[in-house]
Design a protein around this motif. Structure first.
Motif, PDB file in Angstrom:
ATOM      1  N   SER A   1       1.234   6.679  -7.097  1.00 38.87           N
ATOM      2  CA  SER A   1       0.025   7.508  -7.461  1.00 38.87           C
ATOM      3  C   SER A   1       0.426   9.143  -7.204  1.00 38.87           C
TER       4      SER A   1
ATOM      5  N   ASP B   1      -2.270 -11.041  -4.520  1.00 37.75           N
ATOM      6  CA  ASP B   1      -2.321 -10.130  -5.696  1.00 37.75           C
ATOM      7  C   ASP B   1      -1.579 -10.558  -6.853  1.00 37.75           C
TER       8      ASP B   1
ATOM      9  N   THR C   1     -10.798  -3.879 -13.109  1.00 34.81           N
ATOM     10  CA  THR C   1     -11.015  -3.363 -11.937  1.00 34.81           C
ATOM     11  C   THR C   1     -10.062  -2.438 -11.141  1.00 34.81           C
ATOM     12  N   PRO C   2     -10.196  -1.442 -10.260  1.00 35.18           N
ATOM     13  CA  PRO C   2      -9.279  -0.871  -9.762  1.00 35.18           C
ATOM     14  C   PRO C   2      -8.106  -1.656  -9.084  1.00 35.18           C
ATOM     15  N   GLN C   3      -8.352  -2.797  -8.578  1.00 37.23           N
ATOM     16  CA  GLN C   3      -7.591  -3.705  -8.213  1.00 37.23           C
ATOM     17  C   GLN C   3      -6.412  -4.202  -9.209  1.00 37.23           C
TER      18      GLN C   3
ATOM     19  N   GLN D   1       2.001   1.956  -3.707  1.00 36.41           N
ATOM     20  CA  GLN D   1       0.834   2.350  -4.404  1.00 36.41           C
ATOM     21  C   GLN D   1       0.770   3.641  -4.161  1.00 36.41           C
TER      22      GLN D   1
ATOM     23  N   PRO E   1       1.025  -1.331   0.065  1.00 33.94           N
ATOM     24  CA  PRO E   1       0.131   0.107   0.039  1.00 33.94           C
ATOM     25  C   PRO E   1       0.802   1.348  -0.078  1.00 33.94           C
TER      26      PRO E   1
ATOM     27  N   MET F   1      -2.981   7.440 -11.240  1.00 37.88           N
ATOM     28  CA  MET F   1      -4.293   6.978 -10.410  1.00 37.88           C
ATOM     29  C   MET F   1      -4.286   7.596  -8.892  1.00 37.88           C
TER      30      MET F   1
ATOM     31  N   VAL G   1      -4.064  -1.103  -9.967  1.00 34.60           N
ATOM     32  CA  VAL G   1      -2.991  -0.891  -8.855  1.00 34.60           C
ATOM     33  C   VAL G   1      -1.777  -1.818  -9.057  1.00 34.60           C
TER      34      VAL G   1
ATOM     35  N   SER H   1      -6.577   7.549  -6.606  1.00 36.67           N
ATOM     36  CA  SER H   1      -6.817   6.666  -5.557  1.00 36.67           C
ATOM     37  C   SER H   1      -7.256   5.253  -5.932  1.00 36.67           C
ATOM     38  N   GLU H   2      -7.842   4.557  -5.310  1.00 36.58           N
ATOM     39  CA  GLU H   2      -8.470   3.125  -5.898  1.00 36.58           C
ATOM     40  C   GLU H   2      -9.522   3.155  -6.784  1.00 36.58           C
ATOM     41  N   ARG H   3     -10.093   4.282  -6.977  1.00 34.83           N
ATOM     42  CA  ARG H   3     -11.486   4.414  -7.624  1.00 34.83           C
ATOM     43  C   ARG H   3     -11.344   5.293  -8.766  1.00 34.83           C
TER      44      ARG H   3
END
Length: 353
Positions: A130, A246, A228-230, A126, A123, A162, A233, A164-166
């Protein structure tokens, strides 16, 4: 014996931590100098310092095997220089017993590395990537210096940053048919994930036909996709900084899309085998202390440790791409240097008996 175990373990563990901090400190300074070349109005020294700070957990995890090797050489070397190892051996402590004691400290380091690499570094990495991408592409809707490509079937996605994750910025979506002819190109300022789809904002779509192109503008446009956002990432973060779950999930996804997943499989096996690699390097360090480096100076021990670590790293770096070129399993590429270390360690220890 418990007092002796604690004494040796504490000495070796402290030496490993000291070496790890020195190596990571040098790497951080080097990274800061490299990032300084990208200084701009939006990406200043404060942003660079924050980016470097967020990558420190990943750097700690990356250098743990190297630090374990040199740290064991330094810690055991101190005991050997003070003739403490000779006294222990004279008191009836076997080499096997000393190996077990040192391995306990090494496994403690390996456990700390596993927790750091699984739950802290991913995290943080990431967030670091970002924030840097956002700072280096301020206010840029589509064109940007940095970005990531992804693919789903005949659709190709590129995004600049990116947030955020969304939320992703600077989106380009290219759609092809089965004959690889472009059907449409869509560019959007940003995209927000809304659960089961993406909502594209400030989008411009160009449709291609055999005789003309048509362009339409949309304030908001729905995009249904399995990306997906995942998954995004996992594209932002380097494979070696991703958690095991992951890595496994994304390698399966790439295989389903008909894409090359060997890099992620190699990173998966290296992460799984890192505790074994730490044990193998520590075994080599112990063998050096009781063998060729028994009477060596501290400088010589550190030099030999650095040399052995570099050889180990080079062998990993060479076998990884070799597995892609020659088609053998990434497991073999990750396992071969470790088995070599263990074999060298046992051979050297056998000669000391």
């Amino acid at each position: 014996m418990r007092l002796l175990d604690r004494y040796i373990g504490r000495t070796v563990f402290a030496a490993i931590m000291m070496v790890l901090l020195v190596i990571v400190g040098i790497d951080v300074v080097s990274a800061f100098i490299d990032e300084s070349g990208d200084v701009s109005a939006s990406y200043g020294f404060v942003e660079i310092a924050l980016y470097i700070a967020l990558t420190i957990p990943g750097r700690l995890y990356e250098y743990m095997p190297f630090a374990a090797l040199i740290g064991c050489l330094v810690g055991l070397g101190q005991l050997a220089s003070a003739s403490e190892l000779i006294i222990m051996r004279s008191a009836g402590v076997s080499i096997a017993r000393l190996v077990v004691i040192v391995m306990k400290s090494a496994l403690l380091v390996a456990l700390a590395g596993f927790l750091l690499g699984e739950y802290v570094a991913p995290p943080a990495e990431q967030l670091a990537q970002s924030r840097r991408a956002m700072a280096q592409n301020p206010g840029e809707g589509v064109a940007g210096r940095y970005g990531i490509w992804n693919r789903e079937g005949n659709s190709f996605l590129h995004f600049n940053a990116m947030e955020s994750e969304r939320v992703v910025h600077g989106v380009t979506l290219l759609q092809f048919d089965d004959r690889r002819r472009m059907q449409s190109a869509l560019r959007a300022q940003r995209a927000v994930h809304a659960g089961d789809h993406w909502q594209l904002e400030q989008a411009v779509k160009t449709d291609f036909s055999s005789w003309e192109t048509t362009q339409t503008r949309h304030e908001s446009l729905r995009w249904d996709t399995g990306i997906t956002p995942q998954l995004l990432v996992m594209e932002v973060v380097a494979p070696e900084r991703l958690p095991l779950t992951d890595l496994y999930r994304y390698s399966r996804y790439l295989q389903q899309q008909g894409l090359d997943a060997d890099d992620f499989e190699l990173a998966l096996w290296r992460k799984l085998l890192q505790p074994v690699s730490i044990a193998g390097l520590v075994l080599v360090a112990i063998a050096f202390i009781f063998g060729p480096l028994r009477d060596g100076t501290m400088g010589l021990r550190i030099f030999i440790g650095v040399l052995a670590g570099v050889v180990f790293q080079i062998s990993q770096d060479l076998l990884g791409p070799a597995s892609l070129v020659f088609g053998f399993s990434p497991l073999y590429a990750a396992l071969a240097p470790i088995l070599l270390c263990i074999a060298v360690g046992f051979v050297l220890l056998a000669k000391t008996r």
